[in-house]
Design a protein around this motif. Structure first.
Motif, PDB file in Angstrom:
ATOM      1  N   ARG A   3       0.846  -0.825   0.101  1.00 58.16           N
ATOM      2  CA  ARG A   3      -0.139   0.168   0.240  1.00 58.16           C
ATOM      3  C   ARG A   3       0.896   1.748   0.417  1.00 58.16           C
ATOM      4  N   ALA A   4       1.658   1.568   0.523  1.00 59.94           N
ATOM      5  CA  ALA A   4       2.909   2.743   0.900  1.00 59.94           C
ATOM      6  C   ALA A   4       3.333   2.713  -0.610  1.00 59.94           C
ATOM      7  N   GLU A   5       3.858   1.843  -1.682  1.00 61.69           N
ATOM      8  CA  GLU A   5       4.553   1.931  -2.687  1.00 61.69           C
ATOM      9  C   GLU A   5       3.108   1.803  -3.539  1.00 61.69           C
ATOM     10  N   GLU A   6       1.744   1.977  -3.418  1.00 58.36           N
ATOM     11  CA  GLU A   6       1.066   2.059  -4.291  1.00 58.36           C
ATOM     12  C   GLU A   6       1.083   3.781  -3.863  1.00 58.36           C
ATOM     13  N   ILE A   7       0.715   4.632  -3.315  1.00 55.51           N
ATOM     14  CA  ILE A   7       1.331   5.736  -2.730  1.00 55.51           C
ATOM     15  C   ILE A   7       1.864   6.234  -3.063  1.00 55.51           C
ATOM     16  N   ALA A   8       2.520   5.595  -2.976  1.00 61.91           N
ATOM     17  CA  ALA A   8       4.242   6.565  -3.925  1.00 61.91           C
ATOM     18  C   ALA A   8       4.356   6.859  -4.316  1.00 61.91           C
ATOM     19  N   ARG A  25       6.137  21.754  -0.694  1.00 63.60           N
ATOM     20  CA  ARG A  25       6.197  20.803   0.818  1.00 63.60           C
ATOM     21  C   ARG A  25       4.645  19.910   0.058  1.00 63.60           C
ATOM     22  N   ALA A  26       5.832  18.512  -0.053  1.00 66.77           N
ATOM     23  CA  ALA A  26       5.508  17.346  -0.058  1.00 66.77           C
ATOM     24  C   ALA A  26       4.086  17.414   0.901  1.00 66.77           C
ATOM     25  N   PRO A  27       3.211  15.863   1.231  1.00 66.32           N
ATOM     26  CA  PRO A  27       2.343  15.409   1.841  1.00 66.32           C
ATOM     27  C   PRO A  27       2.962  15.313   3.417  1.00 66.32           C
ATOM     28  N   SER A  28       2.559  15.993   4.286  1.00 69.30           N
ATOM     29  CA  SER A  28       3.162  15.422   5.783  1.00 69.30           C
ATOM     30  C   SER A  28       2.382  13.833   5.506  1.00 69.30           C
ATOM     31  N   THR A  29       3.044  13.544   7.117  1.00 71.06           N
ATOM     32  CA  THR A  29       2.218  11.789   7.168  1.00 71.06           C
ATOM     33  C   THR A  29       1.066  12.619   7.567  1.00 71.06           C
ATOM     34  N   ARG A  30       0.595  13.323   8.291  1.00 75.36           N
ATOM     35  CA  ARG A  30      -1.207  13.320   8.488  1.00 75.36           C
ATOM     36  C   ARG A  30      -1.921  13.560   7.202  1.00 75.36           C
ATOM     37  N   THR A  31      -1.204  14.160   6.074  1.00 76.87           N
ATOM     38  CA  THR A  31      -1.747  14.228   5.523  1.00 76.87           C
ATOM     39  C   THR A  31      -2.184  13.173   4.648  1.00 76.87           C
ATOM     40  N   ILE A  32      -1.041  12.300   4.780  1.00 75.00           N
ATOM     41  CA  ILE A  32      -1.525  11.327   3.820  1.00 75.00           C
ATOM     42  C   ILE A  32      -1.974   9.902   4.482  1.00 75.00           C
ATOM     43  N   MET A  33      -2.254  10.440   5.910  1.00 76.02           N
ATOM     44  CA  MET A  33      -2.993   8.728   6.664  1.00 76.02           C
ATOM     45  C   MET A  33      -4.505   9.856   6.457  1.00 76.02           C
ATOM     46  N   ARG A  34      -5.294  11.479   6.517  1.00 77.51           N
ATOM     47  CA  ARG A  34      -6.675  11.705   5.365  1.00 77.51           C
ATOM     48  C   ARG A  34      -6.813  10.701   4.659  1.00 77.51           C
ATOM     49  N   ASP A  35      -5.870  11.544   3.301  1.00 78.87           N
ATOM     50  CA  ASP A  35      -6.309  11.188   2.413  1.00 78.87           C
ATOM     51  C   ASP A  35      -6.114  10.119   1.506  1.00 78.87           C
ATOM     52  N   PHE A  36      -5.345   9.192   1.750  1.00 83.22           N
ATOM     53  CA  PHE A  36      -5.360   7.759   1.848  1.00 83.22           C
ATOM     54  C   PHE A  36      -6.028   6.991   2.435  1.00 83.22           C
ATOM     55  N   GLY A  37      -6.328   7.153   3.921  1.00 78.00           N
ATOM     56  CA  GLY A  37      -6.795   6.073   5.118  1.00 78.00           C
ATOM     57  C   GLY A  37      -6.464   5.098   5.419  1.00 78.00           C
ATOM     58  N   VAL A  38      -4.775   5.454   5.555  1.00 80.57           N
ATOM     59  CA  VAL A  38      -3.619   4.364   6.065  1.00 80.57           C
ATOM     60  C   VAL A  38      -2.995   5.003   7.694  1.00 80.57           C
ATOM     61  N   ALA A  39      -1.858   4.420   8.103  1.00 84.21           N
ATOM     62  CA  ALA A  39      -1.999   4.511   9.331  1.00 84.21           C
ATOM     63  C   ALA A  39      -1.014   5.340   9.240  1.00 84.21           C
ATOM     64  N   ALA A  41       2.462   4.426  10.604  1.00 84.65           N
ATOM     65  CA  ALA A  41       3.519   3.700  10.019  1.00 84.65           C
ATOM     66  C   ALA A  41       3.477   3.489   8.420  1.00 84.65           C
ATOM     67  N   THR A  42       2.657   3.343   7.984  1.00 86.45           N
ATOM     68  CA  THR A  42       2.173   3.378   6.326  1.00 86.45           C
ATOM     69  C   THR A  42       2.772   4.547   5.571  1.00 86.45           C
ATOM     70  N   ALA A  43       2.051   5.835   6.045  1.00 92.84           N
ATOM     71  CA  ALA A  43       2.399   6.771   6.154  1.00 92.84           C
ATOM     72  C   ALA A  43       3.646   7.370   6.079  1.00 92.84           C
ATOM     73  N   SER A  44       4.582   7.596   7.348  1.00 88.08           N
ATOM     74  CA  SER A  44       5.780   6.938   7.345  1.00 88.08           C
ATOM     75  C   SER A  44       6.907   6.332   5.928  1.00 88.08           C
ATOM     76  N   ARG A  45       6.153   5.629   5.956  1.00 89.47           N
ATOM     77  CA  ARG A  45       7.144   4.532   5.187  1.00 89.47           C
ATOM     78  C   ARG A  45       6.980   5.340   3.126  1.00 89.47           C
ATOM     79  N   VAL A  46       5.690   5.962   3.140  1.00 88.38           N
ATOM     80  CA  VAL A  46       5.587   6.871   1.678  1.00 88.38           C
ATOM     81  C   VAL A  46       6.949   7.943   1.843  1.00 88.38           C
ATOM     82  N   LEU A  47       6.598   8.282   2.751  1.00 88.11           N
ATOM     83  CA  LEU A  47       7.066   9.848   2.939  1.00 88.11           C
ATOM     84  C   LEU A  47       8.742   8.892   2.018  1.00 88.11           C
TER      85      LEU A  47
END
Length: 298
Positions: A3-8, A25-39, A41-47
């Motif tokens: 899932r992290a790779e797909e979002i990335a 500015r790239a999306p923050s971890t909180r933005t990624i969590m909100r927009d993609f509905g992930v935890a 850890a996954t948002a951090s992995r995306v960045l």
């Protein structure tokens, strides 16, 4: 992680198309969590994936920002689309198409997996490019035989040799939804031209072209299967057949299946090239008969 790779990949596309520009500015971890509905850890992995790919960087006081192409240049600036596709082709030729994953190809060329998206839009795009590169083996020259039958025979051997060099190619090809492969077009043009020269209509020429291609392609698919089975079991096709003789004879008693029983007890030297030779010869004999019938009618 998938899932992290797909979002990335989605965010990388936004950067590549300019929806996220250098300096933004790239999306923050909180933005990624909100927009993609992930935890988290996954948002951090995306960045982390985007940073590994060299498209964003962490800056003091601003978080992650989008880099310009110059800033995001990686350690191997000589890497090109052609180099990526050639690496994928080498993997597929030696280990099969499934082995040529995005992760494996990235490792082969020495970049992060997400960095491949600078060169291809995804695995489907990569496989299409691999197929086209493989079809570059189909060399069509003016010195090819001029008589329609000799030319068809020569061209068919070109196709067979190409599929033998790239065992995965036969199963990747589609006859009903043919892929756009620029390097295959001269080959198809030459086949159709030979059949039109023999006197067939455009529709009949295409039908015969597809029939001949499927004959060769179907046989080539058995080559890929045999190589995979041999790699998995460690025994050849002939060695495997020897282990099945007794079971087959039980299924084929001579009083019910005399012909098959006789065949099973013989030492048949299965050989792809022998089957190819007979299959193509019989097919072209049939084409020649059609030509003679048309000539008699005239």
């Amino acid at each position: 992680m998938k899932r992290a790779e797909e979002i990335a990949a989605v965010l990388s596309e936004r950067i590549a198309t300019g929806r996220l520009r250098p300096g933004d500015r790239a999306p923050s971890t909180r933005t990624i969590m909100r927009d993609f509905g992930v935890a988290m850890a996954t948002a951090s992995r995306v960045l982390a994936l985007l940073q590994d790919a060299g498209v964003v960087a962490s800056t003091p006081g601003r978080g992650s920002v989008v880099l310009s192409p110059d800033e995001s240049a990686r350690a191997e600036p000589e890497l090109t689309v052609d180099a990526v596709v050639a690496a994928a082709l080498r993997i597929a030729d030696s280990e099969g198409l499934e082995a040529a994953s995005m992760r494996r190809v990235a490792s082969e060329v020495g970049v992060a997996t997400m960095a491949l998206y600078r060169f291809v839009s995804g695995r489907d795009d990569l496989v299409l490019r691999m197929m086209d590169l493989a079809c570059a083996d189909l060399v069509i020259a003016e010195s090819d035989p001029s008589h329609w039958r000799e030319r068809l025979d020569w061209l068919t051997r070109q196709f067979w040799q190409c599929l033998r060099r790239h065992p995965w190619l036969a199963s990747a090809m589609s006859m009903t939804r043919p892929q756009p492969l620029p390097n295959a077009l001269p080959y198809s043009e030459a086949i159709i031209d030979a059949l039109r020269t023999a006197g067939f209509s455009p529709a009949d020429s295409l039908t015969m072209h597809l029939g001949l291609m499927n004959l060769v392609r179907g046989l080539a698919e058995t080559v890929e299967t045999e190589l995979a089975d041999q790699a998995a079991t460690g025994i050849t096709n002939d060695e495997w057949a020897d282990t099945q003789t007794d079971s087959l004879l039980e299924l084929m008693p001579s009083d019910r299946f005399p012909r098959m029983n006789e065949l099973v007890q013989q030492d048949y030297p299965y050989d792809h090239d022998t089957i190819f030779e007979m299959g193509v010869r019989c097919f072209l004999d049939g084409v020649a008969w059609q030509v003679s019938q048309s000539s008699d009618a005239r």
